[in-house]
Design an enzyme around this catalytic site. Structure first.
Site, PDB file in Angstrom:
ATOM      1  N   PRO A  75      32.105  79.748   4.664  1.00 26.97           N
ATOM      2  CA  PRO A  75      32.373  80.826   5.630  1.00 26.97           C
ATOM      3  C   PRO A  75      31.451  80.883   6.849  1.00 26.97           C
ATOM      4  O   PRO A  75      31.929  80.933   7.982  1.00 26.97           O
ATOM      5  CB  PRO A  75      32.260  82.095   4.783  1.00 26.97           C
ATOM      6  CG  PRO A  75      32.549  81.648   3.383  1.00 26.97           C
ATOM      7  CD  PRO A  75      31.991  80.264   3.288  1.00 26.97           C
ATOM      8  N   LYS A  78      34.433  75.806  20.169  1.00 27.56           N
ATOM      9  CA  LYS A  78      35.198  76.621  19.215  1.00 27.56           C
ATOM     10  C   LYS A  78      35.026  78.120  19.507  1.00 27.56           C
ATOM     11  O   LYS A  78      35.989  78.890  19.515  1.00 27.56           O
ATOM     12  CB  LYS A  78      34.724  76.282  17.795  1.00 27.56           C
ATOM     13  CG  LYS A  78      35.244  77.177  16.700  1.00 27.56           C
ATOM     14  CD  LYS A  78      36.721  77.010  16.457  1.00 27.56           C
ATOM     15  CE  LYS A  78      37.205  77.943  15.361  1.00 27.56           C
ATOM     16  NZ  LYS A  78      38.659  77.969  15.256  1.00 27.56           N
ATOM     17  N   THR A 137      32.885  77.320  11.058  1.00 27.71           N
ATOM     18  CA  THR A 137      32.583  77.885  12.380  1.00 27.71           C
ATOM     19  C   THR A 137      31.302  78.699  12.241  1.00 27.71           C
ATOM     20  O   THR A 137      31.290  79.712  11.539  1.00 27.71           O
ATOM     21  CB  THR A 137      33.714  78.808  12.858  1.00 27.71           C
ATOM     22  OG1 THR A 137      34.935  78.085  12.837  1.00 27.71           O
ATOM     23  CG2 THR A 137      33.443  79.319  14.262  1.00 27.71           C
ATOM     24  N   LYS A 144      34.391  87.761  13.092  1.00 32.12           N
ATOM     25  CA  LYS A 144      33.186  86.947  12.857  1.00 32.12           C
ATOM     26  C   LYS A 144      32.932  86.043  14.064  1.00 32.12           C
ATOM     27  O   LYS A 144      31.819  85.944  14.574  1.00 32.12           O
ATOM     28  CB  LYS A 144      33.377  86.098  11.596  1.00 32.12           C
ATOM     29  CG  LYS A 144      32.195  85.222  11.257  1.00 32.12           C
ATOM     30  CD  LYS A 144      32.564  84.086  10.320  1.00 32.12           C
ATOM     31  CE  LYS A 144      33.310  83.011  11.060  1.00 32.12           C
ATOM     32  NZ  LYS A 144      33.188  81.664  10.506  1.00 32.12           N
TER      33      LYS A 144
END
Ligand code: NAD
Length: 295
Positions: A66, A171, A96, A246
């Site tokens: 995560p 990203k 990520t 997030k």
């Protein structure tokens, strides 16, 4: 054929590992849960109960966990994977995570003589399942060429974004834009609706006008405009709003680190924060339209 130790077999990791195995690579896998064991075995992946067993003898260690916290837990420290990888193994982190955490992983690898690539992906669970992910890769170009045959088993487009951390930069920028685009698209649909304009009409016009964007053309938040998008299946099986939040917080942090104001990115983070606090974090991020419409 490469020997891969795959760590983190969740919504993204399991289908990615499955495609790597399908492409002919030998995949051994580890996750803190065992929920994936049966599906992995059926896909020709060897599930391991210890991370050491998954990475023993591997040429590539791939992580899909995560956040940066788990990435560092997995790799760093005396018991971490970096300390145990065979010489010459290449680390590929596809999670990520924060840009500075990604750079710290590159540095930690370098001190142990191991090459690292940050290689986050775009394309979601559907792209992971179809093997059509986009990889945005930061690190040495020569290391990317070494990894390319492995990445090609899981994705269609593989970009060298630049030096260490650059994959995460690309990203985070992409997701900040996707979030802002989704919010303003949802606002536009809500506004047009108040004035009695059907969503189809707005989409048809804006899609070929200057307001056109991915959320309007390919990922509309209004149900029924396109068949294969989350809004047309009750906002399920997409990119969870909690994950978007997030990533927006990663963008906020990057902005703070760089001393750069990101007013729209921060507004998007605030809106997704409200949406997730109201208990909708597991819905696809396009469901933010419900909140903006006052539903
Ligand atoms: P997920 O929660 O479904 O899977 C993460 C997996 O990591 C879980 O199975 C968990 O048990 C495992 N894990 C956690 N800590 C671990 C540890 N220390 N050792 C081994 N395994 C550990 O999450 P996901 O949706 O697969 O996302 C993974 C990453 O990919 C995230 O960084 C996310 O932002 C990114 N991402 C997700 C999507 C998406 O659509 N879901 C799209 C692009 C990128």
């Amino acid at each position: 054929m490469a020997r891969i130790g795959f760590i983190g077999l969740g919504r993204m990791g399991l289908p990615m590992a499955r495609n790597a195995a399908k492409a002919g690579h030998a995949v051994r896998a580890y996750d803190i849960t065992t929920a994936y064991h049966q599906a992995a075995t059926e896909a020709g992946i060897v599930p391991c109960n210890r991370v050491d067993d998954a990475i023993a003898d591997c040429e590539f260690a791939i992580t899909m966990v995560p956040t940066g916290r788990q990435v560092h837990e997995v790799y760093l420290g005396d018991e971490g994977v970096l300390a145990k990888l065979p010489a010459g193994a290449l680390v590929i982190d596809s999670s990520t995570i924060n840009i500075s955490e990604a750079r710290a992983l590159h540095d930690a690898g370098r001190t142990r003589g191991l090459a690292v690539l940050d290689a986050p992906v775009s394309g979601g669970v559907m792209g992971a399942e179809a093997g059509t992910l986009t990889f945005m890769v930061g690190g040495d170009a020569a290391d990317l060429e070494r990894a390319r045959p492995v990445l090609e088993g899981m994705g269609h487009r593989i970009f060298h974004a630049g030096a260490a951390g650059s994959g995460q930069i690309a990203k985070i920028c992409n997701n900040m834009m996707a979030a802002c685009g989704m919010i303003v698209t949802a606002e536009a649909f809500a506004l047009a609706k108040r004035f009695g304009m059907p969503a189809e009409t707005l989409r048809e016009i804006v899609s070929v006008s200057t307001g056109s964007c991915f959320s309007m053309t390919n990922y509309p938040p209004v149900p029924g405009l396109l068949p294969n998008v989350p809004s047309s299946r009750e906002y399920t099986n997409g990119f969870a709003a909690a994950l978007m939040l997030k990533d927006l917080r990663l963008a906020e942090q990057a902005g703070l680190d760089a001393g750069l104001p990101l007013p729209l990115g921060q507004a998007a983070a605030a809106l997704f924060g409200m949406f997730c606090s109201a208990g909708h974090g597991q819905l696809d991020y396009s469901a933010i339209i419900k909140m903006l419409e006052g539903n």
